[in-house]
Write a protein that holds these residues in place. Structure first.
Motif, short mmCIF file in Angstrom:
data_model
loop_
_atom_site.label_atom_id
_atom_site.label_comp_id
_atom_site.label_asym_id
_atom_site.label_seq_id
_atom_site.Cartn_x
_atom_site.Cartn_y
_atom_site.Cartn_z
N PRO A 1 -11.94 -2.78 4.35
CA PRO A 1 -10.70 -2.16 3.89
C PRO A 1 -9.46 -2.86 4.37
O PRO A 1 -8.42 -2.79 3.73
CB PRO A 1 -10.80 -0.73 4.45
CG PRO A 1 -12.26 -0.47 4.61
CD PRO A 1 -12.85 -1.79 4.98
N CYS B 1 -12.56 -7.60 -9.52
CA CYS B 1 -11.13 -7.46 -9.37
C CYS B 1 -10.43 -8.73 -9.87
O CYS B 1 -11.08 -9.70 -10.24
CB CYS B 1 -10.75 -7.18 -7.92
SG CYS B 1 -10.99 -8.57 -6.77
N GLY C 1 -8.21 1.99 -4.08
CA GLY C 1 -9.12 2.58 -5.06
C GLY C 1 -8.41 3.04 -6.32
O GLY C 1 -8.82 4.02 -6.95
N ILE C 2 -7.34 2.32 -6.73
CA ILE C 2 -6.56 2.68 -7.91
C ILE C 2 -6.82 1.65 -9.01
O ILE C 2 -6.74 0.44 -8.76
CB ILE C 2 -5.06 2.72 -7.59
CG1 ILE C 2 -4.78 3.76 -6.50
CG2 ILE C 2 -4.24 3.03 -8.85
CD1 ILE C 2 -3.33 3.77 -6.02
N SER D 1 0.44 3.59 -3.34
CA SER D 1 -0.43 4.75 -3.16
C SER D 1 0.12 5.95 -3.93
O SER D 1 1.27 5.97 -4.36
CB SER D 1 -0.54 5.09 -1.67
OG SER D 1 0.71 5.48 -1.15
N ARG E 1 -11.22 -1.98 -12.30
CA ARG E 1 -11.53 -0.74 -11.56
C ARG E 1 -12.27 -1.11 -10.27
O ARG E 1 -13.42 -0.72 -10.05
CB ARG E 1 -12.37 0.20 -12.42
CG ARG E 1 -11.66 0.75 -13.65
CD ARG E 1 -12.51 1.81 -14.35
NE ARG E 1 -11.93 2.28 -15.59
CZ ARG E 1 -11.05 3.26 -15.69
NH1 ARG E 1 -10.63 3.88 -14.59
NH2 ARG E 1 -10.58 3.64 -16.87
N GLY E 2 -11.63 -1.86 -9.44
CA GLY E 2 -12.17 -2.18 -8.12
C GLY E 2 -13.05 -3.41 -8.09
O GLY E 2 -12.74 -4.37 -7.39
N ARG E 3 -14.13 -3.42 -8.85
CA ARG E 3 -15.05 -4.55 -8.85
C ARG E 3 -15.62 -4.73 -10.24
O ARG E 3 -16.22 -3.77 -10.76
CB ARG E 3 -16.15 -4.31 -7.81
CG ARG E 3 -17.18 -5.43 -7.73
CD ARG E 3 -18.00 -5.29 -6.44
NE ARG E 3 -19.06 -6.28 -6.40
CZ ARG E 3 -18.87 -7.54 -5.99
NH1 ARG E 3 -17.67 -7.93 -5.61
NH2 ARG E 3 -19.87 -8.39 -5.95
N ASP F 1 0.82 -1.21 0.00
CA ASP F 1 0.00 0.00 0.00
C ASP F 1 0.85 1.26 0.00
O ASP F 1 0.54 2.24 -0.70
CB ASP F 1 -0.93 0.01 1.21
CG ASP F 1 -2.07 -1.00 1.09
OD1 ASP F 1 -2.08 -1.78 0.12
OD2 ASP F 1 -2.94 -1.01 1.98
N VAL G 1 -7.36 -2.59 -4.89
CA VAL G 1 -8.75 -2.48 -4.44
C VAL G 1 -8.82 -1.62 -3.18
O VAL G 1 -9.66 -0.71 -3.07
CB VAL G 1 -9.35 -3.87 -4.19
CG1 VAL G 1 -10.73 -3.75 -3.53
CG2 VAL G 1 -9.47 -4.65 -5.50
N ARG G 2 -7.96 -1.87 -2.22
CA ARG G 2 -7.97 -1.09 -0.97
C ARG G 2 -7.72 0.39 -1.24
O ARG G 2 -8.32 1.27 -0.62
CB ARG G 2 -6.90 -1.60 -0.01
CG ARG G 2 -7.24 -2.90 0.68
CD ARG G 2 -6.29 -3.18 1.84
NE ARG G 2 -4.90 -3.31 1.41
CZ ARG G 2 -4.33 -4.44 1.05
NH1 ARG G 2 -5.04 -5.56 1.03
NH2 ARG G 2 -3.06 -4.49 0.70
N CYS H 1 -13.00 -7.53 -2.94
CA CYS H 1 -13.95 -6.49 -3.39
C CYS H 1 -15.40 -6.84 -3.13
O CYS H 1 -16.29 -6.06 -3.49
CB CYS H 1 -13.74 -6.20 -4.88
SG CYS H 1 -14.37 -7.52 -5.98
#
Length: 253
Positions: free
Chosen positions: A251, A168, A145-146, A119, A164-166, A115, A142-143, A245
């Motif tokens: 989180p 995943c 949000g990238i 980030s 894009r997150g879901r 992370d 996923v955590r 996800c």
């Protein structure tokens, strides 16, 4: 932020494209992309994004050049065996396009540092060669949000997808591949030309995502059969029980 006269000349073939134009080139200049893995796929991604004028690239790899790498990693030369890949990649980026800022991370990406490393980026591209690392990177994306582009090549088969997150990447492969002892290209082999093709395709997806070129293809897996020269697309379905996800994930999970 503006484009200099030198950049206008350098990116002229982009700027004349109606789908890109000056506004799209400025988005590329402002973009921050993390590239996990400077191996076969990374060796396709890095030159393409450097040439495209992505403003900041973070290269993450703890490996050094080995003789066996030269079959599929054209970033490196025979007299560079033993040198760190991230150092050589940074040197290439600086000589190819001084407008691109490069940060290197010569560490293995792990659950306790992922992370922090990933980030503050607009996009992550994962070109590593094992499921455990790809799942770790996906869970981190996923955590955070990238958006994530996951690219892989093995034997004659290539696969690339934008997430894009879901859904995943974990929705696609499930929880069975988190172990470090899963097969890699070192055991199963890979056609050298395939990794460059997959890497270039991943870079194309990245450019489309940053510039905002429609349609959005997130959640679609692009599969290349290098033996039969066929591309096909598969829509990935979100797993409601996915521990990254899914609706019951948290989180910190």
């Amino acid at each position: 932020m503006a484009l200099s006269d030198e950049e206008l000349d350098r990116y002229a073939r982009h700027i004349v494209l109606p789908q890109v134009g000056g506004a799209g080139q400025l988005r590329l200049k402002a973009a921050r992309i993390a590239i996990v893995g400077a191996g076969g796929i990374g060796a396709g991604v890095i030159p393409a994004l450097t040439g495209a004028g992505v403003g900041h690239l973070t290269i993450i790899d703890d490996d050094r050049v080995d003789l066996s790498n030269l079959q599929r990693q054209p970033l490196y030369e025979a007299d560079q065996i033993g040198e760190r890949k991230v150092d050589l990649a940074a040197r290439f980026i600086g000589s190819r396009n001084p407008n691109v800022e490069c940060r290197t991370v010569a560490d293995r990406i792990e659950i306790d540092n992922a992370d922090a490393i990933l980030s503050d980026h607009d996009l992550i591209i994962d070109g590593t060669d094992n499921f455990a690392t790809r799942l770790l990177v996906s869970d981190s994306a996923v955590r955070l949000g990238i958006p994530l582009i996951s690219a892989a090549a093995q034997q004659f088969q290539g696969q690339v997808a934008l997430f894009r997150g879901r859904p995943c990447y974990r929705c696609f492969v499930g929880d069975a591949f988190d172990a470090d002892d899963c097969d890699t290209c070192a055991e199963l082999g890979v056609l050298g030309a395939l990794t460059g093709t997959v890497g270039s395709f991943a870079a194309l997806l990245a450019i489309r995502a940053i510039v905002g070129i429609a349609p959005d293809v997130s959640g679609t897996l692009h599969l290349l059969d290098g033996s039969n020269l066929n591309w096909r697309q598969v829509r990935i379905i979100a797993d409601p029980a996915c521990r990254a996800c899914g609706s019951t994930s948290s989180p910190s999970s």
